[in-house]
Design a protein around this motif. Structure first.
Motif, PDB file in Angstrom:
ATOM      1  N   MET A   1      42.553  25.901  54.333  1.00 33.92           N
ATOM      2  CA  MET A   1      41.203  26.088  54.855  1.00 33.92           C
ATOM      3  C   MET A   1      40.964  25.221  56.090  1.00 33.92           C
ATOM      4  N   GLU A   2      41.476  23.974  56.060  1.00 30.02           N
ATOM      5  CA  GLU A   2      41.308  23.093  57.225  1.00 30.02           C
ATOM      6  C   GLU A   2      42.081  23.625  58.426  1.00 30.02           C
ATOM      7  N   VAL A   3      43.241  24.215  58.188  1.00 30.08           N
ATOM      8  CA  VAL A   3      44.008  24.804  59.289  1.00 30.08           C
ATOM      9  C   VAL A   3      43.226  25.944  59.931  1.00 30.08           C
ATOM     10  N   VAL A   4      42.631  26.790  59.099  1.00 28.87           N
ATOM     11  CA  VAL A   4      41.871  27.926  59.621  1.00 28.87           C
ATOM     12  C   VAL A   4      40.659  27.442  60.417  1.00 28.87           C
ATOM     13  N   VAL A   5      39.908  26.493  59.853  1.00 24.04           N
ATOM     14  CA  VAL A   5      38.705  26.008  60.533  1.00 24.04           C
ATOM     15  C   VAL A   5      39.077  25.256  61.812  1.00 24.04           C
ATOM     16  N   THR A   6      40.177  24.513  61.764  1.00 19.09           N
ATOM     17  CA  THR A   6      40.633  23.805  62.976  1.00 19.09           C
ATOM     18  C   THR A   6      41.007  24.792  64.068  1.00 19.09           C
ATOM     19  N   PHE A   7      41.661  25.870  63.675  1.00 16.18           N
ATOM     20  CA  PHE A   7      42.027  26.921  64.625  1.00 16.18           C
ATOM     21  C   PHE A   7      40.781  27.511  65.292  1.00 16.18           C
ATOM     22  N   LEU A   8      39.755  27.770  64.489  1.00 16.83           N
ATOM     23  CA  LEU A   8      38.513  28.306  65.030  1.00 16.83           C
ATOM     24  C   LEU A   8      37.810  27.281  65.930  1.00 16.83           C
ATOM     25  N   ALA A   9      37.880  25.991  65.550  1.00 12.78           N
ATOM     26  CA  ALA A   9      37.257  24.935  66.356  1.00 12.78           C
ATOM     27  C   ALA A   9      37.900  24.844  67.730  1.00 12.78           C
ATOM     28  N   ILE A  10      39.236  25.016  67.778  1.00 11.76           N
ATOM     29  CA  ILE A  10      39.943  24.973  69.064  1.00 11.76           C
ATOM     30  C   ILE A  10      39.474  26.116  69.964  1.00 11.76           C
ATOM     31  N   LEU A  11      39.336  27.316  69.391  1.00 15.80           N
ATOM     32  CA  LEU A  11      38.874  28.452  70.189  1.00 15.80           C
ATOM     33  C   LEU A  11      37.477  28.216  70.739  1.00 15.80           C
ATOM     34  N   GLU A  12      36.598  27.649  69.911  1.00 10.36           N
ATOM     35  CA  GLU A  12      35.231  27.376  70.362  1.00 10.36           C
ATOM     36  C   GLU A  12      35.216  26.339  71.481  1.00 10.36           C
ATOM     37  N   LEU A  13      36.009  25.283  71.339  1.00 13.76           N
ATOM     38  CA  LEU A  13      36.040  24.223  72.368  1.00 13.76           C
ATOM     39  C   LEU A  13      36.657  24.737  73.662  1.00 13.76           C
ATOM     40  N   MET A  14      37.594  25.685  73.562  1.00 10.77           N
ATOM     41  CA  MET A  14      38.157  26.305  74.775  1.00 10.77           C
ATOM     42  C   MET A  14      37.075  27.076  75.523  1.00 10.77           C
ATOM     43  N   LYS A  15      36.238  27.823  74.781  1.00 13.45           N
ATOM     44  CA  LYS A  15      35.160  28.575  75.421  1.00 13.45           C
ATOM     45  C   LYS A  15      34.152  27.650  76.080  1.00 13.45           C
ATOM     46  N   MET A  16      33.938  26.475  75.469  1.00 15.35           N
ATOM     47  CA  MET A  16      32.970  25.515  76.010  1.00 15.35           C
ATOM     48  C   MET A  16      33.552  24.713  77.171  1.00 15.35           C
ATOM     49  N   GLY A  17      34.855  24.866  77.414  1.00 16.01           N
ATOM     50  CA  GLY A  17      35.481  24.146  78.526  1.00 16.01           C
ATOM     51  C   GLY A  17      35.771  22.696  78.225  1.00 16.01           C
ATOM     52  N   LYS A  18      35.752  22.301  76.976  1.00 19.57           N
ATOM     53  CA  LYS A  18      36.006  20.896  76.627  1.00 19.57           C
ATOM     54  C   LYS A  18      37.494  20.609  76.455  1.00 19.57           C
ATOM     55  N   ILE A  19      38.284  21.639  76.256  1.00 24.31           N
ATOM     56  CA  ILE A  19      39.734  21.486  76.200  1.00 24.31           C
ATOM     57  C   ILE A  19      40.361  22.629  76.983  1.00 24.31           C
ATOM     58  N   VAL A  20      41.591  22.410  77.470  1.00 26.67           N
ATOM     59  CA  VAL A  20      42.346  23.417  78.210  1.00 26.67           C
ATOM     60  C   VAL A  20      43.669  23.625  77.489  1.00 26.67           C
ATOM     61  N   VAL A  21      44.022  24.887  77.274  1.00 23.63           N
ATOM     62  CA  VAL A  21      45.257  25.233  76.571  1.00 23.63           C
ATOM     63  C   VAL A  21      46.241  25.814  77.573  1.00 23.63           C
ATOM     64  N   SER A  22      47.509  25.358  77.509  1.00 19.04           N
ATOM     65  CA  SER A  22      48.529  25.854  78.432  1.00 19.04           C
ATOM     66  C   SER A  22      49.853  25.975  77.698  1.00 19.04           C
ATOM     67  N   GLN A  23      50.711  26.847  78.250  1.00 18.71           N
ATOM     68  CA  GLN A  23      52.042  27.059  77.686  1.00 18.71           C
ATOM     69  C   GLN A  23      52.998  27.269  78.847  1.00 18.71           C
ATOM     70  N   GLU A  24      53.994  26.387  78.981  1.00 19.14           N
ATOM     71  CA  GLU A  24      54.887  26.436  80.139  1.00 19.14           C
ATOM     72  C   GLU A  24      55.818  27.633  80.070  1.00 19.14           C
ATOM     73  N   TYR A  25      56.454  27.854  78.954  1.00 21.00           N
ATOM     74  CA  TYR A  25      57.375  28.973  78.800  1.00 21.00           C
ATOM     75  C   TYR A  25      57.033  29.761  77.532  1.00 21.00           C
ATOM     76  N   THR A  26      57.462  31.003  77.485  1.00 25.39           N
ATOM     77  CA  THR A  26      57.236  31.834  76.305  1.00 25.39           C
ATOM     78  C   THR A  26      57.927  31.208  75.097  1.00 25.39           C
ATOM     79  N   PHE A  27      57.209  31.211  73.985  1.00 26.30           N
ATOM     80  CA  PHE A  27      57.680  30.656  72.714  1.00 26.30           C
ATOM     81  C   PHE A  27      57.705  29.133  72.689  1.00 26.30           C
ATOM     82  N   ASP A  28      57.260  28.470  73.778  1.00 24.65           N
ATOM     83  CA  ASP A  28      57.122  27.007  73.745  1.00 24.65           C
ATOM     84  C   ASP A  28      55.873  26.629  72.954  1.00 24.65           C
ATOM     85  N   ASP A  29      55.835  25.367  72.565  1.00 24.40           N
ATOM     86  CA  ASP A  29      54.638  24.876  71.895  1.00 24.40           C
ATOM     87  C   ASP A  29      53.460  24.883  72.876  1.00 24.40           C
ATOM     88  N   ILE A  30      52.277  25.168  72.377  1.00 32.60           N
ATOM     89  CA  ILE A  30      51.096  25.215  73.233  1.00 32.60           C
ATOM     90  C   ILE A  30      50.525  23.806  73.377  1.00 32.60           C
TER      91      ILE A  30
END
Length: 249
Positions: free
Chosen positions: A212-241
């Motif tokens: 449950m914490e994994v699911v809620v944390t996943f949703l929290a990351i998406l919300e913070l991305m929309k708010m511009g408080k965090i930036v998500v990037s991936q250098e290569y395909t299949f790399d860690d985000i």
């Protein structure tokens, strides 16, 4: 009545030679060595009366000119195989290099003079301009990150959480933690990003204690991305985000 002659100050023997070439308007590649040597000797003869402390370098050049002059006066050797080397060649090369550096020195001097005439105004940016923050572009934040990739990472984290379960003790039952809300988890992720700055999406999810914490944390990351408080990037395909905090400390 004595005649006083004021000599121009030269920075060295090459400077004097360049002056004589320009004065006589001769080609630097075809120096009339006899005439230039005679004029050079007249100059250093007068300089010797003025200051003996600066004569050593000029006398060395005088000896070089006399050596070149003597070689130029000797009859040329007849040789069909090899072309006779011009005894002035080395001196011409030195003069060309000296002239280049002298021109560069004049250019730098002119730039310094021009720079001394420039005045810079202290910054007077209005506070409202300084406080302006560019609107967050959600599409730009999500560029390079696909839902398929996020789902793959999410599924791998869920599998790892399942692998942690003890197959024997899990049958004894367990005390479930109180379910965490999305706002609480968003606050947790904000504080985590504020202290870590840069961290991986995988490491954040692996730090959670249950599905449950994994699911809620996943949703929290998406919300913070929309708010511009965090930036998500991936250098290569299949790399860690990678996650970067945009929250000011």
């Amino acid at each position: 009545m004595e005649l006083t002659v004021k000599l121009q100050v030269f920075e060295g023997p090459l400077d004097l030679l360049l002056h004589l070439l320009e004065k006589n308007k001769v080609n630097i590649y075809d120096i009339p060595i006899v005439e230039i040597t005679n004029q050079y000797m007249e100059y250093i003869a007068e300089m010797r009366r003025q200051d003996l402390n600066v004569m050593s370098e000029f006398l060395v050049m005088a000896a070089t000119l006399l050596d070149i002059k003597s070689k130029m006066l000797l009859p040329a050797k007849e040789s069909e195989d090899e072309e006779e080397e011009d005894p002035r060649a080395e001196l011409v090369q030195q003069l060309l290099e000296y002239k280049m550096y002298k021109c560069m020195a004049y250019e730098l001097r002119d730039r310094q003079i021009d720079a001394e005439k420039v005045w810079f105004k202290a910054p007077t940016i209005p506070p409202e301009v300084l406080a302006y923050e560019e609107p967050v572009d959600v599409n730009e934040l999500m560029s390079g990150v696909t839902l398929a990739r996020l789902n793959d990472i999410f599924q791998s984290i869920i599998k790892k959480q399942a692998d942690k379960i003890d197959p024997v003790r899990s049958k004894f039952g367990r005390i479930e933690k109180e379910e965490v809300s999305l706002p609480d988890k968003m606050t947790y992720v904000e504080e985590y990003s504020l202290h870590h700055g840069h961290f991986s999406f995988r490491s954040l999810l692996e730090a959670q204690s249950g599905k449950m914490e994994v699911v809620v944390t996943f949703l929290a990351i998406l919300e913070l991305m929309k708010m511009g408080k965090i930036v998500v990037s991936q250098e290569y395909t299949f790399d860690d985000i990678k996650i970067e905090s945009k929250i000011a400390a």
